[in-house]
Design an enzyme around this catalytic site. Structure first.
Site, short mmCIF file in Angstrom:
data_model
loop_
_atom_site.label_atom_id
_atom_site.label_comp_id
_atom_site.label_asym_id
_atom_site.label_seq_id
_atom_site.Cartn_x
_atom_site.Cartn_y
_atom_site.Cartn_z
N HIS A 177 -2.04 -19.48 -26.51
CA HIS A 177 -3.35 -19.03 -26.44
C HIS A 177 -3.97 -18.67 -28.00
O HIS A 177 -3.09 -18.61 -28.76
CB HIS A 177 -3.46 -17.74 -25.67
CG HIS A 177 -2.52 -16.65 -26.11
ND1 HIS A 177 -1.20 -16.91 -25.78
CD2 HIS A 177 -2.56 -15.47 -27.10
CE1 HIS A 177 -0.47 -15.66 -26.25
NE2 HIS A 177 -1.15 -15.01 -26.99
N HIS A 212 -6.24 -16.37 -30.29
CA HIS A 212 -7.07 -15.09 -30.70
C HIS A 212 -8.28 -15.52 -31.32
O HIS A 212 -8.22 -16.07 -32.37
CB HIS A 212 -6.12 -14.13 -31.35
CG HIS A 212 -5.17 -13.54 -30.38
ND1 HIS A 212 -4.86 -12.47 -29.79
CD2 HIS A 212 -3.66 -14.08 -30.12
CE1 HIS A 212 -3.91 -12.33 -29.43
NE2 HIS A 212 -2.98 -13.39 -29.58
P1 AMP Z 1 0.36 -12.59 -28.24
O1 AMP Z 1 0.87 -11.49 -28.81
O2 AMP Z 1 -0.28 -13.68 -29.17
O3 AMP Z 1 1.56 -13.37 -27.42
O4 AMP Z 1 -0.93 -12.22 -27.54
C1 AMP Z 1 -0.99 -11.66 -26.07
C2 AMP Z 1 -2.18 -11.04 -25.92
O5 AMP Z 1 -2.76 -11.17 -24.45
C3 AMP Z 1 -2.14 -9.51 -26.25
O6 AMP Z 1 -3.15 -9.44 -27.29
C4 AMP Z 1 -2.51 -8.90 -25.08
O7 AMP Z 1 -3.22 -7.67 -25.09
C5 AMP Z 1 -3.29 -9.94 -24.10
N1 AMP Z 1 -2.89 -9.85 -22.84
C6 AMP Z 1 -1.66 -9.74 -22.13
N2 AMP Z 1 -1.98 -9.55 -20.79
C7 AMP Z 1 -3.46 -9.67 -20.62
C8 AMP Z 1 -4.15 -9.68 -19.31
N3 AMP Z 1 -3.76 -9.45 -18.28
N4 AMP Z 1 -5.48 -9.71 -19.56
C9 AMP Z 1 -6.22 -9.81 -21.06
N5 AMP Z 1 -5.38 -9.82 -21.93
C10 AMP Z 1 -3.90 -9.71 -21.80
#
Ligand code: AMP
Ligand code: ZN
Length: 136
Positions: free
Chosen positions: A99, A101
């Site tokens: 993903h 950001h």
């Molecule tokens: P990363 O640390 O780059 O893997 O980012 C994962 C991101 O996904 C974090 O910023 C979380 O806050 C976000 N996240 C996890 N679960 C959800 C969810 N159900 N809906 C929206 N964001 C999420």
């Protein structure tokens, strides 16, 4: 991937605060934002991280990046946006579905993204660049 939450979100099986969707990606507001409007672009096909991705898929996903970034900036009036993507726990990845950001930034905000600047000894950068280049 049956047990992947981002597969479920991207494909609409779990509701999300969606700001953009096309055949390749869904972009949603992050549930724990670094700043309001922090969004994540989630591909609809499962890839664990960049090492699990192919160029064509990344190219398709990336097409929407400028449009999404501009929409966030227009709505929030932020001064800048960090676009970043974590690969591996060591790099801060917590969800193992690739993903991207989008983090809205403001002059003098308190969002922490950064590193201390290091340095190379004489000739070290050229030598390392050559070694990495040989693996491209
Ligand atoms: P990363 O640390 O780059 O893997 O980012 C994962 C991101 O996904 C974090 O910023 C979380 O806050 C976000 N996240 C996890 N679960 C959800 C969810 N159900 N809906 C929206 N964001 C999420
Ligand atoms: Zn997935």
């Amino acid at each position: 991937m049956d047990d992947c939450i981002f597969c479920k979100i991207a494909n609409g099986d779990i509701p999300s605060a969606t700001i953009y969707e096309d055949r390749n990606v869904r972009v949603i507001l992050d549930i724990a934002p670094a700043a309001k409007g922090h969004a994540i672009m989630i591909p609809k096909t499962h890839m664990a991280d960049i090492f699990d991705a192919d160029a064509e898929t990344i190219s398709k996903i990336s097409a929407a990046i400028p449009m999404v970034a501009s929409a966030i900036k227009k709505e929030l009036g932020c001064d800048g946006i960090n676009i970043l993507q974590n690969n591996g726990a060591a790099a801060g990845q917590t969800v193992n579905h690739l993903h991207i950001h989008f983090i809205p930034r403001y002059n003098n905000d308190n969002v922490k993204i950064g590193w201390e600047q290091g340095s190379y000894a004489d000739g070290e950068a050229a030598e390392l660049a050559k070694k990495i280049a040989s693996r491209v």
